[in-house]
Scaffold this motif. Structure first.
Motif, PDB file in Angstrom:
ATOM      1  N   LYS A 387      46.531   5.944 -14.693  1.00  0.00           N
ATOM      2  CA  LYS A 387      46.744   6.689 -13.445  1.00  0.00           C
ATOM      3  C   LYS A 387      46.087   8.065 -13.544  1.00  0.00           C
ATOM      4  O   LYS A 387      45.411   8.523 -12.608  1.00  0.00           O
ATOM      5  N   PHE A 388      46.283   8.724 -14.691  1.00  0.00           N
ATOM      6  CA  PHE A 388      45.688  10.051 -14.862  1.00  0.00           C
ATOM      7  C   PHE A 388      44.173   9.970 -14.814  1.00  0.00           C
ATOM      8  O   PHE A 388      43.516  10.786 -14.161  1.00  0.00           O
ATOM      9  N   ALA A 389      43.589   8.995 -15.515  1.00  0.00           N
ATOM     10  CA  ALA A 389      42.133   8.875 -15.550  1.00  0.00           C
ATOM     11  C   ALA A 389      41.572   8.658 -14.159  1.00  0.00           C
ATOM     12  O   ALA A 389      40.563   9.277 -13.772  1.00  0.00           O
ATOM     13  N   ARG A 390      42.205   7.814 -13.391  1.00  0.00           N
ATOM     14  CA  ARG A 390      41.694   7.528 -12.046  1.00  0.00           C
ATOM     15  C   ARG A 390      41.853   8.724 -11.112  1.00  0.00           C
ATOM     16  O   ARG A 390      40.944   9.026 -10.321  1.00  0.00           O
ATOM     17  N   GLU A 391      42.975   9.405 -11.212  1.00  0.00           N
ATOM     18  CA  GLU A 391      43.170  10.575 -10.354  1.00  0.00           C
ATOM     19  C   GLU A 391      42.206  11.693 -10.723  1.00  0.00           C
ATOM     20  O   GLU A 391      41.645  12.351  -9.840  1.00  0.00           O
ATOM     21  N   ARG A 392      41.996  11.926 -12.026  1.00  0.00           N
ATOM     22  CA  ARG A 392      41.080  12.982 -12.446  1.00  0.00           C
ATOM     23  C   ARG A 392      39.634  12.630 -12.058  1.00  0.00           C
ATOM     24  O   ARG A 392      38.874  13.495 -11.634  1.00  0.00           O
ATOM     25  N   LEU A 393      39.275  11.353 -12.175  1.00  0.00           N
ATOM     26  CA  LEU A 393      37.944  10.930 -11.755  1.00  0.00           C
ATOM     27  C   LEU A 393      37.745  11.170 -10.264  1.00  0.00           C
ATOM     28  O   LEU A 393      36.685  11.632  -9.830  1.00  0.00           O
ATOM     29  N   ALA A 394      38.767  10.860  -9.482  1.00  0.00           N
ATOM     30  CA  ALA A 394      38.666  11.076  -8.029  1.00  0.00           C
ATOM     31  C   ALA A 394      38.466  12.552  -7.719  1.00  0.00           C
ATOM     32  O   ALA A 394      37.672  12.917  -6.833  1.00  0.00           O
ATOM     33  N   GLU A 395      39.178  13.426  -8.443  1.00  0.00           N
ATOM     34  CA  GLU A 395      39.020  14.871  -8.233  1.00  0.00           C
ATOM     35  C   GLU A 395      37.607  15.328  -8.590  1.00  0.00           C
ATOM     36  O   GLU A 395      36.988  16.112  -7.865  1.00  0.00           O
ATOM     37  N   LEU A 396      37.095  14.839  -9.723  1.00  0.00           N
ATOM     38  CA  LEU A 396      35.761  15.236 -10.152  1.00  0.00           C
ATOM     39  C   LEU A 396      34.698  14.738  -9.179  1.00  0.00           C
ATOM     40  O   LEU A 396      33.730  15.448  -8.874  1.00  0.00           O
ATOM     41  N   ARG A 397      34.865  13.537  -8.688  1.00  0.00           N
ATOM     42  CA  ARG A 397      33.898  13.000  -7.730  1.00  0.00           C
ATOM     43  C   ARG A 397      33.924  13.782  -6.425  1.00  0.00           C
ATOM     44  O   ARG A 397      32.884  14.072  -5.838  1.00  0.00           O
ATOM     45  N   LYS A 398      35.111  14.140  -5.986  1.00  0.00           N
ATOM     46  CA  LYS A 398      35.239  14.888  -4.742  1.00  0.00           C
ATOM     47  C   LYS A 398      34.580  16.252  -4.845  1.00  0.00           C
ATOM     48  O   LYS A 398      33.970  16.746  -3.890  1.00  0.00           O
ATOM     49  N   SER A 399      34.692  16.876  -6.034  1.00  0.00           N
ATOM     50  CA  SER A 399      34.099  18.200  -6.223  1.00  0.00           C
ATOM     51  C   SER A 399      32.636  18.138  -6.642  1.00  0.00           C
ATOM     52  O   SER A 399      31.988  19.175  -6.794  1.00  0.00           O
ATOM     53  N   GLY A 400      32.121  16.922  -6.843  1.00  0.00           N
ATOM     54  CA  GLY A 400      30.734  16.773  -7.263  1.00  0.00           C
ATOM     55  C   GLY A 400      30.505  17.065  -8.737  1.00  0.00           C
ATOM     56  O   GLY A 400      29.356  17.241  -9.165  1.00  0.00           O
ATOM     57  N   LYS A 401      31.588  17.114  -9.540  1.00  0.00           N
ATOM     58  CA  LYS A 401      31.462  17.460 -10.955  1.00  0.00           C
ATOM     59  C   LYS A 401      31.560  16.261 -11.885  1.00  0.00           C
ATOM     60  O   LYS A 401      31.539  16.419 -13.089  1.00  0.00           O
ATOM     61  N   ALA A 402      31.668  15.052 -11.310  1.00  0.00           N
ATOM     62  CA  ALA A 402      31.756  13.865 -12.156  1.00  0.00           C
ATOM     63  C   ALA A 402      30.364  13.524 -12.683  1.00  0.00           C
ATOM     64  O   ALA A 402      29.442  13.273 -11.904  1.00  0.00           O
ATOM     65  N   VAL A 403      30.201  13.566 -13.991  1.00  0.00           N
ATOM     66  CA  VAL A 403      28.912  13.265 -14.618  1.00  0.00           C
ATOM     67  C   VAL A 403      29.046  11.968 -15.397  1.00  0.00           C
ATOM     68  O   VAL A 403      29.798  11.894 -16.372  1.00  0.00           O
ATOM     69  N   ASN A 404      28.322  10.947 -14.963  1.00  0.00           N
ATOM     70  CA  ASN A 404      28.369   9.642 -15.610  1.00  0.00           C
ATOM     71  C   ASN A 404      27.348   9.603 -16.732  1.00  0.00           C
ATOM     72  O   ASN A 404      26.165   9.839 -16.532  1.00  0.00           O
ATOM     73  N   ILE A 405      27.825   9.304 -17.930  1.00  0.00           N
ATOM     74  CA  ILE A 405      26.928   9.198 -19.073  1.00  0.00           C
ATOM     75  C   ILE A 405      25.996   7.997 -18.919  1.00  0.00           C
ATOM     76  O   ILE A 405      24.874   7.983 -19.415  1.00  0.00           O
ATOM     77  N   VAL A 406      26.473   6.980 -18.202  1.00  0.00           N
ATOM     78  CA  VAL A 406      25.662   5.791 -17.926  1.00  0.00           C
ATOM     79  C   VAL A 406      25.040   5.951 -16.535  1.00  0.00           C
ATOM     80  O   VAL A 406      25.760   6.202 -15.566  1.00  0.00           O
ATOM     81  N   PRO A 407      23.728   5.820 -16.371  1.00  0.00           N
ATOM     82  CA  PRO A 407      23.116   6.024 -15.049  1.00  0.00           C
ATOM     83  C   PRO A 407      23.591   4.980 -14.057  1.00  0.00           C
ATOM     84  O   PRO A 407      23.745   3.801 -14.392  1.00  0.00           O
ATOM     85  N   ASP A 408      23.890   5.432 -12.823  1.00  0.00           N
ATOM     86  CA  ASP A 408      24.325   4.488 -11.794  1.00  0.00           C
ATOM     87  C   ASP A 408      23.216   4.178 -10.795  1.00  0.00           C
ATOM     88  O   ASP A 408      23.430   3.491  -9.803  1.00  0.00           O
ATOM     89  N   ARG A 409      22.023   4.700 -11.050  1.00  0.00           N
ATOM     90  CA  ARG A 409      20.851   4.347 -10.239  1.00  0.00           C
ATOM     91  C   ARG A 409      19.780   3.815 -11.179  1.00  0.00           C
ATOM     92  O   ARG A 409      19.356   4.508 -12.097  1.00  0.00           O
ATOM     93  N   PHE A 410      19.344   2.589 -10.947  1.00  0.00           N
ATOM     94  CA  PHE A 410      18.379   1.999 -11.857  1.00  0.00           C
ATOM     95  C   PHE A 410      17.642   0.869 -11.126  1.00  0.00           C
ATOM     96  O   PHE A 410      18.176   0.249 -10.193  1.00  0.00           O
ATOM     97  N   PRO A 411      16.395   0.600 -11.564  1.00  0.00           N
ATOM     98  CA  PRO A 411      15.617  -0.487 -10.938  1.00  0.00           C
ATOM     99  C   PRO A 411      16.068  -1.849 -11.444  1.00  0.00           C
ATOM    100  O   PRO A 411      16.741  -1.971 -12.459  1.00  0.00           O
ATOM    101  N   ASP A 412      15.705  -2.883 -10.705  1.00  0.00           N
ATOM    102  CA  ASP A 412      15.973  -4.245 -11.162  1.00  0.00           C
ATOM    103  C   ASP A 412      15.171  -4.512 -12.427  1.00  0.00           C
ATOM    104  O   ASP A 412      14.080  -3.969 -12.625  1.00  0.00           O
TER     105      ASP A 412
END
Length: 799
Positions: A387-412
């Protein structure tokens, strides 16, 4: 006994490799014990119960207070000495506890049902022990009726009455030992009769004797008799009464000073399972193994309100006392079974004005989160990790501060870096990326994986993704030289599919804490597929949620690494007085003595600020004025000359302390072998270059002359006045003109980098650091003080 100790240490290391994994286990509870709940009635707390929402705790230890029909006051504090309790005496508290037990923050709370009395009770007094059993049973009945999980016990002998020792006047040893066991059985038979499935939380069960004697005893039973210790017999009575539906929680109160660095909690688990077995009656040993859990404590004041030098003070780790807390908390939490407990005295978990009877100095105006920013995050992360991880992730995403170590944009095509794949050779399959999703097809056994190296001990990460199709375990593995720790994040942690999402997608979330001594973290999402079977992954992410460390340290460390500075200590204080301390580099390069919190520094001209404070203290008492003529105190200043004609006015004290004497500059006094009055006489014998008060010229001589005048004004030596008015009131015990042998050993060395790498400095100022001294040391108000930077500067400032 040495071989037993060796076995315990080795086994503890093995246990550590299994327990010191990287994420908090769900289902554990943090229970608060402390002044906030001890000295405030539940009927008062319930009025403000909503203010505890979200604070991260799961329960508290409540003390009952009531009044019998004849007006007698009774309470958990005096339960063993009180007349027989009645339910009606606690009606208000019962109703309050019922309401609070419905809140998540108090759903695992306890009623205090046993506390060592202030006046010793004879073991032969049947009536007294019958009354005690009644009261303990009543407390248990109230706990059950109120929705509490059980009762708590505190056997500490606060009044030194030796209740659990045989003393003169008691029956002989064998008889009193039998009596003590019988009393334990009587009291707790009443408890378990009223509450058959109660959890009994003990501040000390057997651990009360852990350090005192039994751990080192060759024959614990013989030692028990020779020391006339009745506590093991009483506990055997408790175990006699314990039904298999109930549970005892060993609170291990000796663990206040346990350190994660030494694996103290894990070692204690093994000690408690081995050292006390000889003290248990054979019929109780299996029950002890099966029905006694461990719950390790954290003393919050140790990391926040306590100042250096105290018995329980915990200093900074990696530049922060909070980091020290977080690491010890993680160890205590993981080593505990179902419950762990937090003890706090000075502050509260919720902000509301407590009644005058509450002993907390702040009365609820300051809360723990004020003094320990991040505490609520740590508690909530431990209590509900997903629950904590999901809520904190939602906060970071909302503020634009969530940095994914794994790229979420990639070619086929192939897997995007830094993702890789692994699979067994028996049935090789295909990994790849298509339509912004990752896939695996026909992989008999394998998985997606990535490695993270930019991490630190205590970092918190969220592993979060959605999966459709056949999936196996998600593994987080930490590597270090010579070993690894594994943690499984099960893919069964799912949410109901939100509207618009294709059925069959499941969300996997794991909260991961980096343990100590690790070099890298590998995350692997596994699968086991049949030929042609496909698994899809989307929104695959690894995010760093929290880092409890000093950013100041990260900024300063490069100066050490580049060899520009030998060592340094920095202190950062926030508006609430919380200090972040960083010790970097070396206090003594040649002898590899690290810079530390107890390193002593020569502060040179910063001594002048102490002269200013000492002068203002004398001004406040009317002993001197900045506008007084210096000659009022030092007559030799009356007839000074000026190179540019007659003096327009005499020197005043203000001229000396503001460096506007008109002098040419001060002679060096850093060698500190000239008395203050002699320095003043030499200055008075000179001619001034300019008129007083007209030009600024920095100099040591006028500051020492001001100190000489101050001595006359206050009637005592400058160093004694400074100690009495400034240093002692602020607790600055390591600030001195005259370092002793211990302080000299802690003194920092001075270096220069001119002409190459570090080499000891040799200029005139450095003479102040040379010991032993050839001449008598004299105090210099201009540059003679030594001080302990962290305590005498930092903590006095923060206070």
């Amino acid at each position: 006994m040495k071989s037993v100790k060796g076995f315990i240490v080795v086994t503890a290391a093995m246990l550590f490799s299994m327990l010191a994994v990287a994420a908090p286990r769900q289902g554990k509870k943090c229970v608060v014990v402390g002044w906030e709940f001890i000295y405030t009635p539940p009927s008062e707390i319930v009025k403000h119960a909503e203010k505890y929402s979200g604070c991260g705790i799961s329960g508290a230890d409540f003390y009952l207070r009531g009044k019998l029909s004849d007006g007698t006051q009774v309470s958990s504090h005096t339960i063993m000495a009180d007349p027989k309790w009645t339910r009606e005496a606690f009606a208000a508290d019962i109703e309050a506890l019922k309401k609070m037990s419905e809140m998540p923050e108090f759903s695992h709370s306890f009623v205090h049902a046993f506390r060592c009395p202030r006046k010793r009770i004879a073991w032969t007094d049947d009536a007294a022990w019958s009354r005690i059993a009644h009261n303990a049973g009543m407390a248990a009945a109230i706990a059950k009726e109120s929705g509490m999980v059980g009762v708590s016990v505190d056997n500490e002998d606060y009044s030194s009455i030796k209740q659990f020792k045989r003393i003169d006047g008691d029956p002989e040893w064998r008889e009193v030992k039998t009596l003590a066991r019988r009393r334990g059985r009587e009291v707790f038979s009443a408890v378990f009769a009223a509450f058959p499935d109660a959890v009994t939380q003990w501040a000390r069960f057997f651990s009360d004797k852990l350090w005192n004697y039994y751990y080192n005893a060759a024959d614990p039973v013989a030692l028990m008799e020779s020391s006339q210790d009745l506590w093991p017999s009483f506990l055997n009575g408790v175990l006699d009464a314990l039904p298999m539906t109930a549970r005892i929680v060993e609170g291990e109160e000796t663990g206040y000073r346990y350190e994660a660095e030494h694996m103290d909690c894990y070692v204690a688990r093994l000690r408690n399972q081995t050292c006390f077995m000889p003290l248990l009656e054979p019929e109780n040993r299996d029950k002890y193994r099966l029905r006694v859990d461990m719950a390790f404590p954290i003393y919050l004041d140790r990391y926040s309100t306590h100042k250096p030098g105290g018995r329980y003070f915990a200093g900074p780790v990696d530049g922060s006392r909070f980091v020290h807390f977080e690491r010890n908390f993680a160890d205590a939490f993981d080593a505990s079974d179902t419950y762990m407990w937090l003890y706090g005295e000075q502050l509260a978990f919720a902000r509301w004005e407590r009644p005058a009877s509450c002993k907390m100095p702040a009365k609820g105006k300051i809360v723990w989160e004020d003094k320990m920013p991040g505490l609520t995050d740590v508690l909530n992360a431990s209590r509900h990790p997903v629950k904590f991880a999901r809520e904190r992730l939602a906060e970071l995403r909302k503020s634009g501060k969530a940095v994914n170590i794994v790229p979420d944009r990639f070619p086929d095509g192939a897997l995007p870096k830094p993702l890789q794949s692994w699979q067994a050779k028996v049935q090789p399959g295909i990994f790849g990326a298509k339509d912004r999703m990752l896939f695996a097809e026909g992989v008999g056994s394998g998985g997606l994986m990535t490695t993270i190296r930019d991490m630190r001990e205590g970092d918190w990460y969220a592993v979060d993704f959605e999966v459709c199709g056949s999936a196996g375990e998600t593994i987080v593995r930490f590597h270090r030289a010579g070993g690894a720790h594994d943690l499984t994040v099960p893919p069964t942690i799912t949410l109901a599919p939100p509207e618009g999402v294709i059925d069959g997608w499941h969300r996997v979330t794991g909260l991961v804490r980096v343990p100590g001594g690790m070099d890298s973290m590998l995350v692997s999402a596994g699968m086991k597929q049949k030929p042609g079977e496909r698994t899809l992954y989307r929104n695959f992410g690894i995010y760093r949620l929290m880092r409890f460390t000093s950013e100041v340290k990260a900024a300063l460390q490069p100066y050490i690494d580049r060899g520009e500075i030998a060592g340094m200590v920095s202190i950062l204080s926030d508006p609430k007085g919380n200090l972040t301390v960083d010790c970097l580099g070396w206090a003594d390069v040649e002898n590899r003595r690290k810079m530390a919190e107890d390193t002593l520094f020569a502060v040179f001209s910063m001594t002048k600020t102490f002269l200013g404070a000492a002068m203002m203290a004398a001004i406040d008492e009317g002993k001197i004025s900045l506008d007084d003529k210096v000659s009022k105190y030092l007559p030799e200043f009356k007839n000074m000359k000026c190179a540019k004609g007659p003096l327009k006015r005499e020197l005043i004290i203000r001229d000396l302390v503001c460096h506007v004497t008109g002098g040419r500059g001060g002679e060096s006094v850093v060698a500190r072998d000239i008395p203050l009055r002699e320095i003043a006489r030499r200055f008075a014998a000179r001619s001034l270059a300019e008129q007083p008060g007209e030009t600024f010229a920095y100099g040591n001589v006028w500051i020492d002359s001001a100190a000489a005048a101050l001595e006359v004004a206050v009637g005592e030596p400058f160093e004694k006045w400074l100690e009495r008015k400034i240093l002692a009131p602020l607790g600055m015990k390591d600030t001195t003109f005259f370092p002793n042998d211990d302080q000299i050993k802690r003194l920092v060395k001075a270096y220069t980098t001119e002409g190459g790498p570090f080499r000891p400095a040799t200029d005139g100022c450095v003479k102040q650091l040379e010991f032993p001294r050839k001449k008598q040391i004299c105090p210099s108000a201009a540059g003679g003080l030594f001080w302990l930077f962290v305590h005498d500067c930092g903590y006095s400032f923060a206070a």
